[in-house]
Scaffold this motif. Structure first.
Motif, PDB file in Angstrom:
ATOM      1  N   ALA A 141      26.095 -28.611 162.145  1.00 43.62           N
ATOM      2  CA  ALA A 141      26.084 -26.972 162.705  1.00 43.62           C
ATOM      3  C   ALA A 141      24.282 -26.681 162.805  1.00 43.62           C
ATOM      4  CB  ALA A 141      26.633 -26.005 161.554  1.00 43.62           C
ATOM      5  N   ALA A 172      39.195 -28.448 159.792  1.00 44.39           N
ATOM      6  CA  ALA A 172      39.361 -27.123 159.071  1.00 44.39           C
ATOM      7  C   ALA A 172      40.771 -27.123 158.321  1.00 44.39           C
ATOM      8  CB  ALA A 172      39.176 -25.972 159.806  1.00 44.39           C
ATOM      9  N   PRO A 173      40.949 -26.329 157.112  1.00 41.56           N
ATOM     10  CA  PRO A 173      39.893 -25.896 156.414  1.00 41.56           C
ATOM     11  C   PRO A 173      39.448 -27.286 155.547  1.00 41.56           C
ATOM     12  CG  PRO A 173      42.138 -25.663 155.430  1.00 41.56           C
ATOM     13  CD  PRO A 173      42.368 -26.162 156.692  1.00 41.56           C
ATOM     14  N   ILE A 190      30.460 -24.968 168.132  1.00 48.63           N
ATOM     15  CA  ILE A 190      30.554 -25.470 166.763  1.00 48.63           C
ATOM     16  C   ILE A 190      31.878 -25.213 166.019  1.00 48.63           C
ATOM     17  CG2 ILE A 190      29.556 -25.264 164.473  1.00 48.63           C
ATOM     18  CD1 ILE A 190      26.980 -24.360 165.862  1.00 48.63           C
ATOM     19  N   SER A 191      32.372 -24.031 166.200  1.00 50.33           N
ATOM     20  CA  SER A 191      33.638 -23.715 165.531  1.00 50.33           C
ATOM     21  C   SER A 191      34.921 -24.556 166.334  1.00 50.33           C
ATOM     22  CB  SER A 191      33.964 -22.486 166.036  1.00 50.33           C
ATOM     23  OG  SER A 191      35.223 -21.878 165.749  1.00 50.33           O
ATOM     24  N   LEU A 226      29.009 -30.522 157.146  1.00 51.90           N
ATOM     25  CA  LEU A 226      29.385 -29.313 158.148  1.00 51.90           C
ATOM     26  C   LEU A 226      27.980 -28.721 158.600  1.00 51.90           C
ATOM     27  CD1 LEU A 226      32.108 -26.890 157.877  1.00 51.90           C
ATOM     28  CD2 LEU A 226      29.654 -26.123 157.975  1.00 51.90           C
ATOM     29  N   LEU A 262      27.911 -21.005 169.111  1.00 51.84           N
ATOM     30  CA  LEU A 262      28.678 -21.035 167.779  1.00 51.84           C
ATOM     31  C   LEU A 262      30.068 -21.227 167.998  1.00 51.84           C
ATOM     32  CD1 LEU A 262      27.165 -17.876 166.049  1.00 51.84           C
ATOM     33  CD2 LEU A 262      26.600 -20.530 165.873  1.00 51.84           C
ATOM     34  N   PHE A 282      34.740 -28.017 164.890  1.00 55.35           N
ATOM     35  CA  PHE A 282      35.254 -28.146 163.463  1.00 55.35           C
ATOM     36  C   PHE A 282      36.740 -27.889 163.231  1.00 55.35           C
ATOM     37  CE2 PHE A 282      30.786 -28.517 162.638  1.00 55.35           C
ATOM     38  CZ  PHE A 282      30.593 -29.429 161.437  1.00 55.35           C
ATOM     39  N   ARG A 283      37.323 -27.461 164.479  1.00 57.64           N
ATOM     40  CA  ARG A 283      38.855 -27.078 164.349  1.00 57.64           C
ATOM     41  C   ARG A 283      39.625 -27.979 163.643  1.00 57.64           C
ATOM     42  NH1 ARG A 283      41.351 -22.919 166.487  1.00 57.64           N
ATOM     43  NH2 ARG A 283      43.726 -23.217 166.879  1.00 57.64           N
ATOM     44  N   PHE A 310      29.062 -12.646 163.802  1.00 55.75           N
ATOM     45  CA  PHE A 310      29.912 -13.945 163.574  1.00 55.75           C
ATOM     46  C   PHE A 310      30.402 -14.112 161.922  1.00 55.75           C
ATOM     47  CE2 PHE A 310      31.362 -17.964 165.241  1.00 55.75           C
ATOM     48  CZ  PHE A 310      31.854 -17.517 166.431  1.00 55.75           C
TER      49      PHE A 310
END
Lengths: 777, 275
Positions: free
Chosen positions: B73, B57-58, B49-50, B69, B46, B53-54, B130
């Motif tokens: 994911a 974001a947003p 993945i986070s 997304l 996770l 996508f940083r 999470f």
């Protein structure tokens, strides 16, 4: 100066999300959150976008709208408790606990106090505030039922928060009820047993949405409703004497700033006087013509009150006039004609005047005491040398629609002194010289006025100096204050005109020049004062940015050349509290002297100091001594110094322009100027151990009565002894949030327990059945 | 909100997961360790993945960006699930070898389901931590928040119910996935990624007004259905005579009744011996 560590204003996180429950932002929140939940995809990192929620911190900010208390124009602020000798004014929660109430917006006042609901925080437009608070004052039962009041910032109402006859007890005439401030509502003097907050623009929009949501729900307590939670605990109770004994308050106070032109001679026993400085014999006995301006304003919300017209417009005019009078052009003209001032001009920026003329009263007391133990030691001024007073105030709106700058001269009962009025009118008549405005007019104030407004500092000089002292208040109002912004947060930069102030500065400078040369009346001075109106206008514009623009503040270019602010450049025209005094009153310590006070001191030091060229009487340097040329400017040949090193400069000189920068850039200049700090606080107080023996936060204030005889001699009313209550950390605080109905919490608990119990039962049942099945095999 | 709401939400979102842990896993220390290790693995997944996508974001709060997304994911997590499968094979081989060396019985079917349950539990638990437990302390405060698109349920309630559904779906899905692969039942194995993706895409309906009224029940129903299917498979595979060892860990045992009589009454005894 506001509370520091012991009781600081809340600096809660800025609210990035207008998080009304019905807001579009929340839609984005839920969508985003649910998508993330389902996708197991991304804990979106903290890349901030104000309108979106990217982490738990943002979620918290969306749930709880916390207002940041920034003060200044457009900022949020709280009404806080002040104390005087007779009681309290201002606002506080009834106990030390925080309070919360359902949010309800009032569009109109209800006819009866009984019509207002219990347990409610009212959101009000400014126009309703005065009426609502007056209803509360008239009905104690309503006041006890109101949880709090949130005030929207706009639109400006048609009333002033001060009284109709402010400081009437200090009036020097019989009709003390004369309404100088006819739109006054007296809110400043109210004692309110609930919190009152002035909202900033962002919080206002949020609060309005939340109140509208509550209205849609019918204020039904069985449903989720928006609440306002407020913390406004005030430690002090009773009156100023009681809180002084309990050490739960600190005195309102600060420092006035003086500067003289020409500079005062060095003490007779000192050595190393600068070249060109007048000798004591030649200059010590000059009578003084005081040019006064006030520094501070007041309001129900102290930090939000800017005081652009009253009094800062007058302050700026005085500063600009001082710079024009002290410029190289003026001194060169004087030197060329071989003329000397017959009166010493004393420019005084007086602190704390809205609080019983605290600054001028303390100054006059200091002048009246023995110089050896006075902060004015060595100044050489005595009451006997008091030879006239010119005050300037409320001149930011003197420009008429026709373009004429119309000023009024107020004097004691019977009108302003004729020679001063004539000098003012002559100066106004010459206003177009040097590129000035074509039409400036000075008229005597209406005969209908009873005398000097009691809010005028000149009244203090008149009281002490007696009726023989010619005293004039130069202002833009005639029979009453203009508009309804006196002592409100609406007296802001955008409501005043720079050309009005600049024209006043020119009139003031020419008048002071003529009077100081020994002339007066309508006769032209022997040496005309050369004035470059464009330069005056530049100075006025720069000072308006520094002292009135809350966005720029003392980070303005002019201030950066003169000093280094310690409060991030934030400008406040509320005098605030005085924790202590410095052992040497002239030490410019940032912990004791506010940024504004140090800025004024440095400005006046540069404005009134002769340039090096002038001191050597050699060339026609024009404006090197001006404030704009100080600090980091090229002042070749001047001795460099450090302001906090008391021995940095020779006797008779001051160290100005010192900044918090590495040497040599941060060093100041030794100027042949007389710039002085004079403490401003109640005469009923004494500061014990203010010699540096105690730390900054030790309590050191005691009641005193040394001045009683002096006050009685001049007929001063009882000293109000203004103090500000202490408050604990985290105060003030305002949080808006949506609160579930109590039943919802219990329903959730029951649901959670039921689901968990069911899962346990099912699991155990399956395991039992499984074992049984296996046994059958 | 407050303590009652916080406790209620905690039980609502995490109660069944805690039940699974306490009643099914906690008694076997090997399974506890396996669940912890697996949870770390899912946590890293996770976080990966986070981190990916940083940069974006947003995201714009509209269905378009979120479809991308969700697909990415889910894809990454399903790839991670393949890693779980390979680790599962390796661990079964090691445990069987140890059992063989100690002249014990190899892993029973029930043992293998226990392992699968530990993997699934960790997936669901990390998901809950999470996306639910991370903000749950906010519910201790007095404030709550509603969406204009979902005025019937608070964000907290929707979060708890969605977590409950997803945790059940992920836990059950892992059991079906591993069992399906062991038995080379592609249809059953494909159920896990398929339901995961369907649940993820289902939440896009939250963009619509009142969408939560559909997504939350469907997520709960989906989670319950997958968990029930997993439970049913476990029941069938552990109570059918003869019980078969899923032999992918040892080809020799495929299709052969392997549970010795000593472990017939206690399918988890093999795991205990293999510790």
């Amino acid at each position: 100066m506001r509370r520091q560590p012991q009781s600081s204003r809340s600096t809660g996180r800025a609210t990035p999300v207008a998080a009304a429950a019905a807001g579009a932002t929340m839609r984005g929140l839920l969508r985003r959150a649910l998508c993330c939940l389902a996708a197991l995809a991304v804990l979106v990192p903290a890349v901030q976008a104000q309108s979106q929620i990217t982490n738990v911190k943002d979620l918290k900010a969306a749930v709880y709208t916390e207002m940041t208390f920034t003060g200044g124009s457009g900022g949020g602020d709280a009404c806080v408790r002040l104390l005087n000798a007779s009681g309290t004014i201002g606002c506080a929660t009834p106990s030390r606990q925080r309070v919360e109430g359902r949010l309800q917006r009032l569009d109109t006042l209800l006819p009866s106090p009984d019509d207002y609901p219990d347990g409610t925080t009212f959101l009000l437009p400014p126009a309703l505030l005065a009426g609502f608070l007056q209803q509360c004052a008239a009905s104690p039962s309503l006041a006890s039922r109101v949880v709090g009041v949130l005030v929207e910032p706009q639109p400006p109402p048609s009333y002033s928060q001060a009284a109709q006859a402010p400081l009437a007890e200090l009036a020097l005439y019989a009709d003390r009820s004369y309404p100088w401030n006819p739109t006054g509502s007296g809110l400043i003097g109210m004692a309110l047993p609930f919190p009152v907050f002035l909202l900033d623009n962002v919080t206002t929009a949020n609060a309005q949405q939340r109140a509208a949501y509550n209205a849609d729900q019918g204020m039904n307590s069985d449903l989720a409703l928006n609440y306002a939670r407020m913390t406004l605990t005030m430690d002090a109770t009773g009156n100023s004497s009681a809180c002084l004994d309990a050490q739960s308050c600190l005195p309102l106070g600060g420092h006035s700033v003086l500067a003289t032109l020409p500079p005062l001679p060095p003490p007779a026993n000192s050595s190393g006087a600068p070249a060109g400085a007048p000798t004591a014999a030649a200059a010590a006995d000059l009578p003084a013509l005081w040019v006064l301006a006030q520094v501070d304003t007041a309001g129900l919300f102290h930090e939000a009150a800017v005081g652009a017209d009253a009094p800062v417009s007058g302050l700026i005019a005085m500063l600009a006039a001082a710079e024009a009078l002290g410029s190289g052009n003026a001194s060169d003209a004087m030197a060329a004609a071989g003329a000397r001032y017959q009166r010493r001009l004393v420019f005084a920026a007086l602190a704390g005047e809205p609080w019983g003329l605290m600054g001028s009263k303390r100054l006059l007391w200091e002048l009246s005491t023995a110089p050896s133990n006075s902060s004015l030691a060595g100044l050489g001024l005595t009451n006997a040398s008091l030879d006239g007073v010119l005050e300037v105030n409320q001149v930011g709106r003197a420009r008429q629609p026709s373009g004429t700058v119309q000023l009024f001269a107020h004097g004691p009962a019977g009108g302003p002194p004729a020679d001063f009025l004539a000098a003012l009118q002559a100066a106004a008549a010459n206003s177009s010289q040097g590129g000035g405005p074509a039409s400036v007019s000075v008229a005597a104030a209406s005969a209908a006025t009873p005398g000097l407004p009691p809010t005028a500092s000149a009244g203090s000089f008149l009281r002490v100096g007696g009726p023989s002292v010619p005293t004039v208040l130069l202002s833009g109002f005639n029979e009453a204050f203009q508009g309804s912004t006196f002592h409100t947060q609406y007296d802001a930069l955008k409501t005043i005109y720079a050309d009005s102030i600049a024209a006043t500065a020119v009139v003031l400078a020419r008048t002071a020049h003529a009077l100081a040369l020994g002339g007066g009346g309508a006769a032209a001075p022997a040496v005309p004062l050369p004035i470059d109106y464009a330069a005056v206008r530049v100075t006025v514009d720069a000072l308006m940015q520094c002292l009135l623009n809350s966005t720029v503040g003392l980070n303005c270019p002019l201030a950066k050349r003169l000093m280094t602010p310690t409060a991030g450049g934030k400008v406040s025209h509320y005098i605030g509290i005085l924790r202590t005094l410095t052992a040497d009153p002239q030490m410019p310590e940032g912990n004791v002297k506010s940024d504004v006070e140090r800025f004024l001191w440095n400005f006046l030091a540069f404005a009134t100091a002769p340039t090096p060229a002038n001191t050597s009487s050699s060339s026609g340097s024009s404006s090197g001594g001006g404030a704009a040329g100080g600090g980091g400017g090229d002042a070749g040949g001047m001795l460099r110094c450090q302001a906090l090193n008391a021995t940095a400069c020779p006797a008779g000189m001051v160290c100005a322009g010192s900044r918090s920068l590495p040497a040599p850039e941060g060093l100041g200049y030794c100027l042949n100027a007389s710039a002085l700090f004079v403490p401003s606080y109640s005469l009923a107080l004494r500061c014990d151990a203010c010699d540096g023996a105690k730390t900054l936060y030790d309590y050191r204030w005691k009641a005193a009565n040394e001045t009683a005889a002096w006050e009685q001699q001049y007929g001063w009313p009882p000293d109000p002894m203004w103090m500000e209550s202490n408050w604990p950390l985290g105060t003030p605080a305002l949080t808006l949030y949506l609160k579930e109905a109590p039943a919802t919490g219990w329903a959730l608990l029951a649901s959670g327990l039921a689901v968990t119990a069911a899962s346990i039962a099912v699991t155990l049942g399956i395991q039992w059945a499984h074992r049984r099945k296996l046994k059958q095999h | 909100m407050g303590a009652a709401s916080f406790t209620g939400l905690l039980f609502l979102g995490c109660g069944p997961l805690a039940t699974v842990f306490v009643l099914c896993l906690a008694s076997k220390s090997f399974l506890v360790l396996l669940a912890l290790g697996s949870a770390f693995y899912w946590l890293c997944t996770l976080l990966l993945i986070s981190a990916l996508f940083r940069a974006w974001a947003p995201l714009e709060p509209s269905p378009g960006p979120y479809v991308g997304l969700l697909l990415v994911a889910v894809l990454i997590q399903e790839l991670a699930r393949v890693g779980i499968w390979r680790f599962h094979l390796l661990s079964c081989r090691v445990l069987n070898r140890i059992a063989q060396e100690q002249r014990d019985a190899p892993l029973s079917v029930a043992d293998r389901f226990g392992l699968a349950l530990a993997y699934g539990f960790s997936h669901g638990a990390v998901h809950s931590a999470f996306f639910f437990a991370a903000w749950l302390p906010l519910a201790l405060g007095d404030g709550t928040i509603y969406s204009a698109a979902c005025p019937q349920l608070s964000f907290y309630t929707v979060g708890a119910l969605s977590t409950l559904g997803m945790a059940a779906l992920l836990t059950g899905g892992m059991v079906l996935w591993l069992d399906g692969l062991e038995r080379r039942d592609a249809k059953q194995a494909a159920l896990a990624p398929a339901t995961h993706l369907a649940a993820a895409l289902l939440t896009l309906a939250n963009f619509a007004n009142d969408g939560c009224l559909a997504t939350v029940p469907l997520l709960l129903a989906g989670g319950a259905a997958v968990a029930a299917a997993a439970g049913r498979r476990w029941w069938q595979r552990t109570t059918t005579v003869p019980r078969l060892a899923a032999g992918l860990g040892s080809r020799q045992s495929q299709g052969v009744e392997v549970a010795p009589s000593s472990s017939a009454g206690d399918p988890d005894a093999a795991l205990d011996r293999g510790r």
